[in-house]
Design a protein around this motif. Structure first.
Motif, PDB file in Angstrom:
ATOM      1  N   MET A  36      21.990  85.108  62.766  1.00  0.00           N
ATOM      2  CA  MET A  36      22.134  83.791  63.319  1.00  0.00           C
ATOM      3  C   MET A  36      22.515  82.827  62.187  1.00  0.00           C
ATOM      4  O   MET A  36      21.996  82.934  61.086  1.00  0.00           O
ATOM      5  CB  MET A  36      20.817  83.371  63.967  1.00  0.00           C
ATOM      6  CG  MET A  36      20.781  81.927  64.396  1.00  0.00           C
ATOM      7  SD  MET A  36      19.262  81.511  65.283  1.00  0.00           S
ATOM      8  CE  MET A  36      19.717  82.140  66.888  1.00  0.00           C
ATOM      9  N   ARG A  37      23.377  81.898  62.482  1.00  0.00           N
ATOM     10  CA  ARG A  37      23.799  80.925  61.480  1.00  0.00           C
ATOM     11  C   ARG A  37      22.630  80.027  61.092  1.00  0.00           C
ATOM     12  O   ARG A  37      21.896  79.541  61.937  1.00  0.00           O
ATOM     13  CB  ARG A  37      24.934  80.069  62.013  1.00  0.00           C
ATOM     14  CG  ARG A  37      25.477  79.137  60.936  1.00  0.00           C
ATOM     15  CD  ARG A  37      26.454  78.115  61.419  1.00  0.00           C
ATOM     16  NE  ARG A  37      27.474  78.637  62.289  1.00  0.00           N
ATOM     17  CZ  ARG A  37      28.443  77.898  62.795  1.00  0.00           C
ATOM     18  NH1 ARG A  37      28.534  76.616  62.511  1.00  0.00           N
ATOM     19  NH2 ARG A  37      29.336  78.415  63.597  1.00  0.00           N
ATOM     20  N   ARG A  38      22.495  79.855  59.790  1.00  0.00           N
ATOM     21  CA  ARG A  38      21.429  79.025  59.233  1.00  0.00           C
ATOM     22  C   ARG A  38      22.005  78.092  58.179  1.00  0.00           C
ATOM     23  O   ARG A  38      23.115  78.281  57.713  1.00  0.00           O
ATOM     24  CB  ARG A  38      20.366  79.896  58.545  1.00  0.00           C
ATOM     25  CG  ARG A  38      19.765  80.957  59.423  1.00  0.00           C
ATOM     26  CD  ARG A  38      18.725  80.376  60.283  1.00  0.00           C
ATOM     27  NE  ARG A  38      18.078  81.451  61.036  1.00  0.00           N
ATOM     28  CZ  ARG A  38      17.384  81.248  62.112  1.00  0.00           C
ATOM     29  NH1 ARG A  38      17.228  80.042  62.578  1.00  0.00           N
ATOM     30  NH2 ARG A  38      16.827  82.232  62.746  1.00  0.00           N
ATOM     31  N   ARG A  39      21.216  77.125  57.766  1.00  0.00           N
ATOM     32  CA  ARG A  39      21.538  76.299  56.593  1.00  0.00           C
ATOM     33  C   ARG A  39      20.919  77.003  55.388  1.00  0.00           C
ATOM     34  O   ARG A  39      19.894  77.673  55.514  1.00  0.00           O
ATOM     35  CB  ARG A  39      20.965  74.903  56.744  1.00  0.00           C
ATOM     36  CG  ARG A  39      21.669  74.102  57.812  1.00  0.00           C
ATOM     37  CD  ARG A  39      21.288  72.637  57.671  1.00  0.00           C
ATOM     38  NE  ARG A  39      22.118  71.815  58.509  1.00  0.00           N
ATOM     39  CZ  ARG A  39      23.326  71.369  58.178  1.00  0.00           C
ATOM     40  NH1 ARG A  39      23.842  71.689  57.013  1.00  0.00           N
ATOM     41  NH2 ARG A  39      24.018  70.618  58.994  1.00  0.00           N
ATOM     42  N   ALA A  40      21.536  76.823  54.242  1.00  0.00           N
ATOM     43  CA  ALA A  40      21.076  77.517  53.034  1.00  0.00           C
ATOM     44  C   ALA A  40      19.593  77.292  52.765  1.00  0.00           C
ATOM     45  O   ALA A  40      18.881  78.210  52.389  1.00  0.00           O
ATOM     46  CB  ALA A  40      21.913  77.098  51.838  1.00  0.00           C
ATOM     47  N   GLY A  41      19.103  76.086  52.968  1.00  0.00           N
ATOM     48  CA  GLY A  41      17.706  75.780  52.705  1.00  0.00           C
ATOM     49  C   GLY A  41      16.726  76.454  53.648  1.00  0.00           C
ATOM     50  O   GLY A  41      15.529  76.477  53.387  1.00  0.00           O
ATOM     51  N   GLU A  42      17.221  76.998  54.746  1.00  0.00           N
ATOM     52  CA  GLU A  42      16.344  77.650  55.718  1.00  0.00           C
ATOM     53  C   GLU A  42      16.008  79.089  55.347  1.00  0.00           C
ATOM     54  O   GLU A  42      15.097  79.672  55.921  1.00  0.00           O
ATOM     55  CB  GLU A  42      16.996  77.651  57.103  1.00  0.00           C
ATOM     56  CG  GLU A  42      17.178  76.278  57.687  1.00  0.00           C
ATOM     57  CD  GLU A  42      17.892  76.296  59.021  1.00  0.00           C
ATOM     58  OE1 GLU A  42      17.823  75.271  59.713  1.00  0.00           O
ATOM     59  OE2 GLU A  42      18.527  77.311  59.389  1.00  0.00           O
ATOM     60  N   LEU A  43      16.737  79.662  54.390  1.00  0.00           N
ATOM     61  CA  LEU A  43      16.522  81.059  54.018  1.00  0.00           C
ATOM     62  C   LEU A  43      15.909  81.146  52.632  1.00  0.00           C
ATOM     63  O   LEU A  43      16.290  80.408  51.729  1.00  0.00           O
ATOM     64  CB  LEU A  43      17.842  81.833  54.052  1.00  0.00           C
ATOM     65  CG  LEU A  43      18.536  81.877  55.409  1.00  0.00           C
ATOM     66  CD1 LEU A  43      19.866  82.606  55.296  1.00  0.00           C
ATOM     67  CD2 LEU A  43      17.661  82.554  56.444  1.00  0.00           C
ATOM     68  N   ARG A  73      30.180  86.739  65.174  1.00  0.00           N
ATOM     69  CA  ARG A  73      29.711  87.512  66.328  1.00  0.00           C
ATOM     70  C   ARG A  73      29.057  88.814  65.860  1.00  0.00           C
ATOM     71  O   ARG A  73      27.978  89.191  66.328  1.00  0.00           O
ATOM     72  CB  ARG A  73      30.885  87.786  67.276  1.00  0.00           C
ATOM     73  CG  ARG A  73      30.504  88.413  68.581  1.00  0.00           C
ATOM     74  CD  ARG A  73      31.657  88.463  69.586  1.00  0.00           C
ATOM     75  NE  ARG A  73      32.918  88.949  69.028  1.00  0.00           N
ATOM     76  CZ  ARG A  73      33.976  88.176  68.750  1.00  0.00           C
ATOM     77  NH1 ARG A  73      33.941  86.878  68.966  1.00  0.00           N
ATOM     78  NH2 ARG A  73      35.077  88.698  68.246  1.00  0.00           N
ATOM     79  N   THR A  74      29.692  89.499  64.911  1.00  0.00           N
ATOM     80  CA  THR A  74      29.161  90.771  64.408  1.00  0.00           C
ATOM     81  C   THR A  74      27.789  90.568  63.777  1.00  0.00           C
ATOM     82  O   THR A  74      26.845  91.311  64.081  1.00  0.00           O
ATOM     83  CB  THR A  74      30.138  91.376  63.383  1.00  0.00           C
ATOM     84  OG1 THR A  74      31.387  91.637  64.029  1.00  0.00           O
ATOM     85  CG2 THR A  74      29.598  92.662  62.795  1.00  0.00           C
ATOM     86  N   LEU A  75      27.664  89.596  62.890  1.00  0.00           N
ATOM     87  CA  LEU A  75      26.387  89.370  62.217  1.00  0.00           C
ATOM     88  C   LEU A  75      25.314  88.900  63.195  1.00  0.00           C
ATOM     89  O   LEU A  75      24.169  89.356  63.133  1.00  0.00           O
ATOM     90  CB  LEU A  75      26.565  88.357  61.083  1.00  0.00           C
ATOM     91  CG  LEU A  75      27.444  88.816  59.915  1.00  0.00           C
ATOM     92  CD1 LEU A  75      27.623  87.683  58.908  1.00  0.00           C
ATOM     93  CD2 LEU A  75      26.900  90.060  59.248  1.00  0.00           C
ATOM     94  N   THR A  76      25.673  88.016  64.108  1.00  0.00           N
ATOM     95  CA  THR A  76      24.710  87.508  65.086  1.00  0.00           C
ATOM     96  C   THR A  76      24.205  88.625  66.001  1.00  0.00           C
ATOM     97  O   THR A  76      23.001  88.732  66.257  1.00  0.00           O
ATOM     98  CB  THR A  76      25.334  86.369  65.912  1.00  0.00           C
ATOM     99  OG1 THR A  76      25.682  85.296  65.022  1.00  0.00           O
ATOM    100  CG2 THR A  76      24.369  85.847  66.965  1.00  0.00           C
ATOM    101  N   MET A 123      31.061  83.554  53.916  1.00  0.00           N
ATOM    102  CA  MET A 123      29.829  83.940  54.607  1.00  0.00           C
ATOM    103  C   MET A 123      28.860  84.544  53.588  1.00  0.00           C
ATOM    104  O   MET A 123      29.205  85.486  52.883  1.00  0.00           O
ATOM    105  CB  MET A 123      30.143  84.948  55.701  1.00  0.00           C
ATOM    106  CG  MET A 123      31.186  84.425  56.668  1.00  0.00           C
ATOM    107  SD  MET A 123      31.453  85.505  58.061  1.00  0.00           S
ATOM    108  CE  MET A 123      30.379  84.669  59.218  1.00  0.00           C
ATOM    109  N   TYR A 124      27.675  83.968  53.551  1.00  0.00           N
ATOM    110  CA  TYR A 124      26.637  84.390  52.617  1.00  0.00           C
ATOM    111  C   TYR A 124      25.458  84.981  53.380  1.00  0.00           C
ATOM    112  O   TYR A 124      25.095  84.490  54.445  1.00  0.00           O
ATOM    113  CB  TYR A 124      26.138  83.186  51.812  1.00  0.00           C
ATOM    114  CG  TYR A 124      27.178  82.605  50.889  1.00  0.00           C
ATOM    115  CD1 TYR A 124      27.248  82.997  49.562  1.00  0.00           C
ATOM    116  CD2 TYR A 124      28.088  81.647  51.341  1.00  0.00           C
ATOM    117  CE1 TYR A 124      28.197  82.456  48.699  1.00  0.00           C
ATOM    118  CE2 TYR A 124      29.038  81.099  50.484  1.00  0.00           C
ATOM    119  CZ  TYR A 124      29.084  81.506  49.170  1.00  0.00           C
ATOM    120  OH  TYR A 124      30.024  80.974  48.319  1.00  0.00           O
TER     121      TYR A 124
END
Length: 98
Positions: free
Chosen positions: A1-8, A29-32, A61-62
């Protein structure tokens, strides 16, 4: 799921550079679908390809370091070949992500 850098937690490492909207959507889509947390960042990159030589914008993509290799393989199996190995990567420098 897409996140902000500070969330991980922990360092994030570049795993893929999408040069087109279609590739970015397919990679997301693949990562999600596989339950991977990732961060996006719109950045410039230089292409040395004769067909597209010059500086371009791409969606970088990180992913967390511990998931990097599995994510890279997952993206490649889905036809997304512009992956980046850990030995080629620089950790994410932008603190906010896209």
């Amino acid at each position: 799921m897409r996140r902000r850098a500070g969330e991980l937690d922990g360092p994030l490492h570049l795993v893929y550079i999408a040069g087109t909207v279609a590739d970015a959507e397919k990679a997301e889509r693949t990562l999600t679908e596989q339950g991977v947390d990732y961060v996006l960042s719109l950045e410039s990159f230089a292409s040395t390809s004769v067909m597209r030589m010059g500086e371009h914008k791409g969606l970088f993509m990180y992913v967390p370091a511990e998931q990097h290799e599995s994510c890279r393989g997952m993206l490649e199996r889905n036809g997304l070949t512009d992956t980046v190995g850990l030995d080629e990567d620089l950790p994410m420098e932008k603190p906010d992500g896209a």
